[in-house]
Design a protein around this motif. Structure first.
Motif, PDB file in Angstrom:
ATOM      1  N   GLU A 135      -9.700  -2.300   3.318  1.00 37.70           N
ATOM      2  CA  GLU A 135      -9.292  -1.013   3.883  1.00 37.70           C
ATOM      3  C   GLU A 135      -8.863  -1.208   5.328  1.00 37.70           C
ATOM      4  O   GLU A 135      -9.602  -1.762   6.129  1.00 37.70           O
ATOM      5  CB  GLU A 135     -10.468  -0.037   3.808  1.00 37.70           C
ATOM      6  CG  GLU A 135     -10.092   1.396   3.980  1.00 37.70           C
ATOM      7  CD  GLU A 135      -9.219   1.942   2.854  1.00 37.70           C
ATOM      8  OE1 GLU A 135      -8.385   2.810   3.146  1.00 37.70           O
ATOM      9  OE2 GLU A 135      -9.364   1.517   1.707  1.00 37.70           O
ATOM     10  N   GLU A 178      -6.921  -4.879  -0.868  1.00 38.24           N
ATOM     11  CA  GLU A 178      -8.263  -4.398  -1.190  1.00 38.24           C
ATOM     12  C   GLU A 178      -9.082  -4.153   0.072  1.00 38.24           C
ATOM     13  O   GLU A 178     -10.074  -3.436   0.042  1.00 38.24           O
ATOM     14  CB  GLU A 178      -8.983  -5.395  -2.096  1.00 38.24           C
ATOM     15  CG  GLU A 178      -8.421  -5.423  -3.500  1.00 38.24           C
ATOM     16  CD  GLU A 178      -9.027  -6.508  -4.372  1.00 38.24           C
ATOM     17  OE1 GLU A 178      -9.813  -7.336  -3.867  1.00 38.24           O
ATOM     18  OE2 GLU A 178      -8.699  -6.523  -5.566  1.00 38.24           O
ATOM     19  N   ARG A 207       0.819  -1.218   0.000  1.00 46.33           N
ATOM     20  CA  ARG A 207       0.000   0.000   0.000  1.00 46.33           C
ATOM     21  C   ARG A 207       0.850   1.263   0.000  1.00 46.33           C
ATOM     22  O   ARG A 207       0.495   2.260  -0.625  1.00 46.33           O
ATOM     23  CB  ARG A 207      -0.901   0.037   1.228  1.00 46.33           C
ATOM     24  CG  ARG A 207      -2.092  -0.846   1.151  1.00 46.33           C
ATOM     25  CD  ARG A 207      -3.023  -0.571   2.346  1.00 46.33           C
ATOM     26  NE  ARG A 207      -3.908  -1.682   2.540  1.00 46.33           N
ATOM     27  CZ  ARG A 207      -3.806  -2.572   3.510  1.00 46.33           C
ATOM     28  NH1 ARG A 207      -2.852  -2.484   4.418  1.00 46.33           N
ATOM     29  NH2 ARG A 207      -4.658  -3.565   3.597  1.00 46.33           N
ATOM     30  N   ARG A 212      -6.616   8.659   1.408  1.00 43.99           N
ATOM     31  CA  ARG A 212      -5.308   8.860   2.021  1.00 43.99           C
ATOM     32  C   ARG A 212      -4.279   9.167   0.947  1.00 43.99           C
ATOM     33  O   ARG A 212      -4.343   8.622  -0.148  1.00 43.99           O
ATOM     34  CB  ARG A 212      -4.936   7.654   2.866  1.00 43.99           C
ATOM     35  CG  ARG A 212      -4.080   6.652   2.264  1.00 43.99           C
ATOM     36  CD  ARG A 212      -3.760   5.557   3.273  1.00 43.99           C
ATOM     37  NE  ARG A 212      -3.110   4.477   2.581  1.00 43.99           N
ATOM     38  CZ  ARG A 212      -1.859   4.520   2.156  1.00 43.99           C
ATOM     39  NH1 ARG A 212      -1.134   5.578   2.358  1.00 43.99           N
ATOM     40  NH2 ARG A 212      -1.335   3.499   1.514  1.00 43.99           N
ATOM     41  N   ALA A 218      -8.372   3.889   8.283  1.00 44.88           N
ATOM     42  CA  ALA A 218      -7.902   4.520   7.044  1.00 44.88           C
ATOM     43  C   ALA A 218      -9.081   5.071   6.264  1.00 44.88           C
ATOM     44  O   ALA A 218     -10.212   4.633   6.411  1.00 44.88           O
ATOM     45  CB  ALA A 218      -7.157   3.508   6.192  1.00 44.88           C
ATOM     46  N   THR A 219      -8.795   6.054   5.440  1.00 42.90           N
ATOM     47  CA  THR A 219      -9.811   6.591   4.551  1.00 42.90           C
ATOM     48  C   THR A 219      -9.398   6.284   3.131  1.00 42.90           C
ATOM     49  O   THR A 219      -8.219   6.098   2.836  1.00 42.90           O
ATOM     50  CB  THR A 219      -9.963   8.118   4.702  1.00 42.90           C
ATOM     51  OG1 THR A 219      -8.739   8.721   4.269  1.00 42.90           O
ATOM     52  CG2 THR A 219     -10.271   8.498   6.125  1.00 42.90           C
ATOM     53  N   SER A 220     -10.345   6.231   2.243  1.00 35.82           N
ATOM     54  CA  SER A 220     -10.026   5.936   0.851  1.00 35.82           C
ATOM     55  C   SER A 220      -9.316   7.103   0.183  1.00 35.82           C
ATOM     56  O   SER A 220      -8.807   6.962  -0.906  1.00 35.82           O
ATOM     57  CB  SER A 220     -11.298   5.572   0.087  1.00 35.82           C
ATOM     58  OG  SER A 220     -12.206   6.648   0.152  1.00 35.82           O
TER      59      SER A 220
END
Length: 120
Positions: free
Chosen positions: A98, A96, A25, A106, A102-104
């Motif tokens: 999350e 995949e 990531r 980031r 976390a936020t999408s």
């Protein structure tokens, strides 16, 4: 009736797999963030990274004051039961999902790769 307590505190995903997914990531993820994400001490997270590096799953290079990690393409699972499968398939699933908190949206570092690009 009281809920049944689990016999042990095991999980399906190991800390090695979690840290490898964190590296996919964000190749510049900090050791303290790896430790926090796995609920480990920094020393334990460092030991996991060292294991992964020694086994050839991860490379590490210094970029300024930060480490930049790379996941080695084509690496296979270590256990004979899965040994003919590449780790990339598991990493695709794990990346995949999350991570908690976390936020999408980031921010991503330059040079990040999607899980589809990684064939460890």
């Amino acid at each position: 009736m009281d809920p049944v307590e689990p016999r042990t505190s095991w999980t399906f995903v190991t800390n090695h797999a979690r840290i490898l997914a964190m590296i996919v990531r964000d190749p510049e993820v900090r050791l303290r963030d790896m430790a926090a994400g796995c609920r480990l001490t920094e020393r334990a997270a460092q030991a996991v990274v060292s294991d992964l590096e020694a086994a050839g799953y991860v490379t590490r290079a210094r970029h300024g004051r930060r480490n930049h990690y790379g996941v080695t393409p084509g690496t296979l699972f270590r256990h004979p039961a899965e040994g003919h499968h590449e780790v990339a398939s598991l990493l695709k699933v794990l990346t995949e999902i999350e991570p908690a908190g976390a936020t999408s949206e980031r921010p991503r570092h330059t040079g990040d790769h999607d899980a589809d690009d990684v064939r460890p």
